[in-house]
Design a protein around this motif. Structure first.
Motif, PDB file in Angstrom:
ATOM      1  N   THR A   1       2.489   4.898   2.810  1.00 30.19           N
ATOM      2  CA  THR A   1       1.175   5.437   3.326  1.00 30.19           C
ATOM      3  C   THR A   1       2.004   5.786   4.978  1.00 30.19           C
ATOM      4  N   PHE A   2       3.438   5.171   5.476  1.00 28.86           N
ATOM      5  CA  PHE A   2       3.950   4.607   6.136  1.00 28.86           C
ATOM      6  C   PHE A   2       4.798   5.974   5.628  1.00 28.86           C
ATOM      7  N   TYR A   3       5.801   5.922   4.899  1.00 27.32           N
ATOM      8  CA  TYR A   3       6.225   6.911   3.827  1.00 27.32           C
ATOM      9  C   TYR A   3       5.902   8.263   4.117  1.00 27.32           C
ATOM     10  N   ASP A   4       4.757   8.084   3.315  1.00 30.20           N
ATOM     11  CA  ASP A   4       4.198  10.288   4.006  1.00 30.20           C
ATOM     12  C   ASP A   4       4.237  10.514   4.938  1.00 30.20           C
ATOM     13  N   LEU A   5       3.667   9.367   6.439  1.00 31.65           N
ATOM     14  CA  LEU A   5       3.846  10.155   7.421  1.00 31.65           C
ATOM     15  C   LEU A   5       5.187  10.092   8.007  1.00 31.65           C
ATOM     16  N   GLN A   6       6.267   9.436   7.202  1.00 37.18           N
ATOM     17  CA  GLN A   6       7.684   9.822   8.466  1.00 37.18           C
ATOM     18  C   GLN A   6       8.187  10.606   7.332  1.00 37.18           C
ATOM     19  N   ASN A   7       7.588  11.465   6.184  1.00 33.92           N
ATOM     20  CA  ASN A   7       7.764  12.419   5.427  1.00 33.92           C
ATOM     21  C   ASN A   7       9.654  11.858   4.696  1.00 33.92           C
ATOM     22  N   TRP A   8       9.921  10.475   4.103  1.00 38.40           N
ATOM     23  CA  TRP A   8      10.451  10.076   3.341  1.00 38.40           C
ATOM     24  C   TRP A   8      10.654   9.985   1.883  1.00 38.40           C
ATOM     25  N   LYS A   9      11.618  10.036   1.608  1.00 38.71           N
ATOM     26  CA  LYS A   9      11.446   9.957  -0.384  1.00 38.71           C
ATOM     27  C   LYS A   9      11.061   8.379  -1.036  1.00 38.71           C
ATOM     28  N   GLU A  10      10.196   8.494  -1.585  1.00 36.33           N
ATOM     29  CA  GLU A  10       9.876   7.024  -1.592  1.00 36.33           C
ATOM     30  C   GLU A  10      11.110   6.480  -3.854  1.00 36.33           C
ATOM     31  N   THR A  11      11.427   5.694  -3.390  1.00 35.76           N
ATOM     32  CA  THR A  11      12.182   4.714  -4.150  1.00 35.76           C
ATOM     33  C   THR A  11      10.878   5.007  -5.705  1.00 35.76           C
ATOM     34  N   PRO A  12      12.375   5.072  -6.579  1.00 32.96           N
ATOM     35  CA  PRO A  12      11.317   5.143  -7.775  1.00 32.96           C
ATOM     36  C   PRO A  12      10.867   3.684  -8.410  1.00 32.96           C
ATOM     37  N   LEU A  13      11.375   2.270  -7.187  1.00 32.30           N
ATOM     38  CA  LEU A  13      10.341   1.331  -7.853  1.00 32.30           C
ATOM     39  C   LEU A  13       8.902   1.570  -6.941  1.00 32.30           C
ATOM     40  N   LEU A  14       9.058   1.854  -6.232  1.00 28.74           N
ATOM     41  CA  LEU A  14       8.002   2.107  -4.907  1.00 28.74           C
ATOM     42  C   LEU A  14       6.892   2.340  -5.840  1.00 28.74           C
ATOM     43  N   GLU A  15       7.343   4.049  -6.473  1.00 26.06           N
ATOM     44  CA  GLU A  15       6.542   4.973  -7.184  1.00 26.06           C
ATOM     45  C   GLU A  15       5.610   4.306  -8.332  1.00 26.06           C
ATOM     46  N   ASN A  16       6.557   3.224  -9.156  1.00 23.40           N
ATOM     47  CA  ASN A  16       6.131   2.517 -10.066  1.00 23.40           C
ATOM     48  C   ASN A  16       4.833   1.293 -10.136  1.00 23.40           C
ATOM     49  N   LEU A  17       5.257   0.773  -8.901  1.00 21.66           N
ATOM     50  CA  LEU A  17       4.101  -0.155  -8.631  1.00 21.66           C
ATOM     51  C   LEU A  17       3.146   0.547  -8.455  1.00 21.66           C
ATOM     52  N   GLU A  18       2.852   1.368  -8.715  1.00 18.71           N
ATOM     53  CA  GLU A  18       1.063   1.092  -8.354  1.00 18.71           C
ATOM     54  C   GLU A  18       1.045   1.193 -10.075  1.00 18.71           C
ATOM     55  N   LEU A  19       1.396   1.889 -10.724  1.00 17.28           N
ATOM     56  CA  LEU A  19       1.123   1.424 -11.982  1.00 17.28           C
ATOM     57  C   LEU A  19       0.799  -0.036 -12.557  1.00 17.28           C
ATOM     58  N   ILE A  20       2.502  -0.057 -11.880  1.00 16.41           N
ATOM     59  CA  ILE A  20       2.520  -2.135 -12.174  1.00 16.41           C
ATOM     60  C   ILE A  20       0.777  -3.373 -11.952  1.00 16.41           C
ATOM     61  N   PHE A  21       0.251  -2.601 -10.788  1.00 18.09           N
ATOM     62  CA  PHE A  21      -0.330  -3.156 -10.316  1.00 18.09           C
ATOM     63  C   PHE A  21      -2.184  -3.171 -10.661  1.00 18.09           C
ATOM     64  N   ALA A  22      -1.657  -2.365 -11.207  1.00 18.28           N
ATOM     65  CA  ALA A  22      -3.301  -1.087 -11.632  1.00 18.28           C
ATOM     66  C   ALA A  22      -2.713  -2.224 -13.262  1.00 18.28           C
ATOM     67  N   ILE A  23      -1.888  -2.059 -13.996  1.00 17.21           N
ATOM     68  CA  ILE A  23      -2.489  -3.273 -15.060  1.00 17.21           C
ATOM     69  C   ILE A  23      -2.209  -4.650 -14.539  1.00 17.21           C
ATOM     70  N   GLY A  24      -1.795  -4.613 -14.027  1.00 16.77           N
ATOM     71  CA  GLY A  24      -2.734  -6.305 -13.268  1.00 16.77           C
ATOM     72  C   GLY A  24      -3.851  -6.743 -13.378  1.00 16.77           C
ATOM     73  N   TYR A  25      -4.079  -5.735 -12.664  1.00 17.69           N
ATOM     74  CA  TYR A  25      -5.616  -5.433 -12.817  1.00 17.69           C
ATOM     75  C   TYR A  25      -6.359  -6.235 -14.311  1.00 17.69           C
ATOM     76  N   LEU A  26      -5.953  -4.852 -14.585  1.00 15.51           N
ATOM     77  CA  LEU A  26      -6.478  -4.889 -16.112  1.00 15.51           C
ATOM     78  C   LEU A  26      -6.710  -5.942 -17.282  1.00 15.51           C
TER      79      LEU A  26
END
Length: 411
Positions: free
Chosen positions: A108-133
């Motif tokens: 959220t802080f990255y989005d508010l500052q209009n900063w580009k997210e790193t590839p790792l940060l972008e894919n962590l979403e899916l990693i956490f979702a797989i962990g919950y599954l």
């Protein structure tokens, strides 16, 4: 006793008991060893019949279908993490959830500052979702599906996990769509039909209009992860008491709330028929009224929902003469404005005050009961403890909930 419970279960408001559960109830309350129930035992049995009691096979099909796997040291260690006294898997997932929550804040802080997210940060979403599954899969390897689904917490976990998995995949797809648009590979004017990630492509239909729309949409999806935080609030005693009090007050107030709903529904329907389309800004008859000067244009009777909102506002605050004045000026029906004070007397002064009085009384009762339990400790109903121990020895899960509980007379 079996015939009595079968006849008792024919009532639609009562729970139907299986013969095996009836046998367990009889053994739990019959403590004299005579094979019959005296008055105290029968009263205890009647109290048990007020519960919804059911049993489920506790462990999964792996226990009988794959006994070697089930008895292996690795699987027994896994079972201990899931079903042990310390519930280490739940503690571990709580730690993972805290990390996921921190990730939400960072993104959220990255989005508010209009900063580009790193590839790792972008894919962590899916990693956490797989962990919950994986968490759900591990629990289903240990518990049977009826045992897992019998707990409300597990239902909440499964639903939120599926939502998180879908939202995480959607977020990754939208993110790749933005990158493809920036690279000039895929136009993103109205819709994106193909999202490519490395060597693989995912066919998707993403309704997006602009990159700003995607950013706002992704922030909404990230809020779904916060739903799992609610699960861990149940560990707090104050939260447990608050939820229990709200449920019991709602269940106990069904009749009086129904009466209030009928009254509000009657006045809502009547007001739409009498004053529909009259209270509106262009009406010149209302220019000198307090309703027009205060710009209360949203408080009108143009349709059912708007009229319902007017009466709900009247319930929550003091009498509003501005509404009666506006009706008197706009309506051609003599004396129709008197419906407003009549509603205030019937719905607010009488019915709504009864609702508040009952709510306060029940809340005071629950608060005193909580203080008593904190001082002397909880007093579990012994026949329930008896049945639970007897079924646990046979690897059977026992579940119960009080039917039609209004918060009074539980002890």
């Amino acid at each position: 006793f079996v015939s009595f419970t079968q006849e008792f279960g024919r009532c639609p408001r009562n729970h139907t008991f299986t013969e095996s559960m009836v046998a367990e109830i009889f053994k739990a309350v019959e403590v004299r060893g005579t094979g019959s129930l005296g008055k105290p035992e029968f009263l205890a049995a009647c109290r048990l019949l007020q519960y919804r009691l059911f049993a489920t096979k506790k462990y999964s099909v792996l226990q009988e279908g794959f006994p070697k796997l089930w008895s292996s040291s690795v699987f027994q260690w896994l079972k201990e993490q899931v079903d042990g006294d310390q519930k280490r898997l739940d503690l571990f997932m709580s730690f993972i959830l805290i990390i996921n929550f921190a990730l939400v804040l960072v993104e959220t802080f990255y989005d508010l500052q209009n900063w580009k997210e790193t590839p790792l940060l972008e894919n962590l979403e899916l990693i956490f979702a797989i962990g919950y599954l994986c968490e759900v899969a591990v629990k289903l390897c240990v518990y049977s599906w009826p045992q897992y689904w019998a707990h409300g917490v597990n239902k909440f976990d499964l639903i939120t996990t599926i939502l998180l998995a879908v939202s995480s995949f959607w977020e990754v797809a939208c993110s790749h769509a933005v990158h493809a648009h920036k690279a000039g590979v895929v136009p993103i004017d109205n819709h994106v039909r193909m999202v490519c990630s490395g060597p693989s492509c995912v066919i998707a239909y993403i309704p997006v209009i602009s990159q700003g729309f995607i950013s706002r949409y992704l922030n909404i999806l990230r809020l779904l992860r916060l739903l799992r935080m609610i699960k861990h609030l149940r560990r707090l005693r104050n939260v447990q008491f608050m939820v229990t009090a709200v449920v019991k007050i709602t269940m106990g107030s069904k009749n009086i709330l129904t009466a209030l709903g009928v009254v509000v529904f009657f006045f809502t329907t009547l007001s739409v028929q009498l004053w529909g389309g009259l209270l509106c800004e262009p009406n010149l008859d209302l220019e000198e009224t307090e309703w027009h000067k205060r710009k209360w244009f949203a408080l009108n009777f143009n349709d059912f929902l708007m009229a319902f909102g007017v009466w709900v506002v009247s319930l929550l605050r003091e009498y509003m003469p501005e509404i009666a004045e506006a009706i008197w000026e706009a309506s051609g029906i003599p004396g129709s404005w008197l419906i407003v004070p009549i509603f205030y007397v019937c719905a607010v002064i009488i019915v709504f005050e009864l609702v508040k009085a009952f709510t306060i009384e029940l809340f005071v009762y629950l608060s005193n009961k909580r203080l008593e339990e904190e001082r002397y400790g909880p007093r579990p109903f012994q026949p329930l403890v008896h049945i639970e121990k007897a079924l646990a020895e046979r690897d059977i899960g026992f579940h119960y909930s009080l039917l039609g509980n209004d918060g009074f007379g539980e002890d």
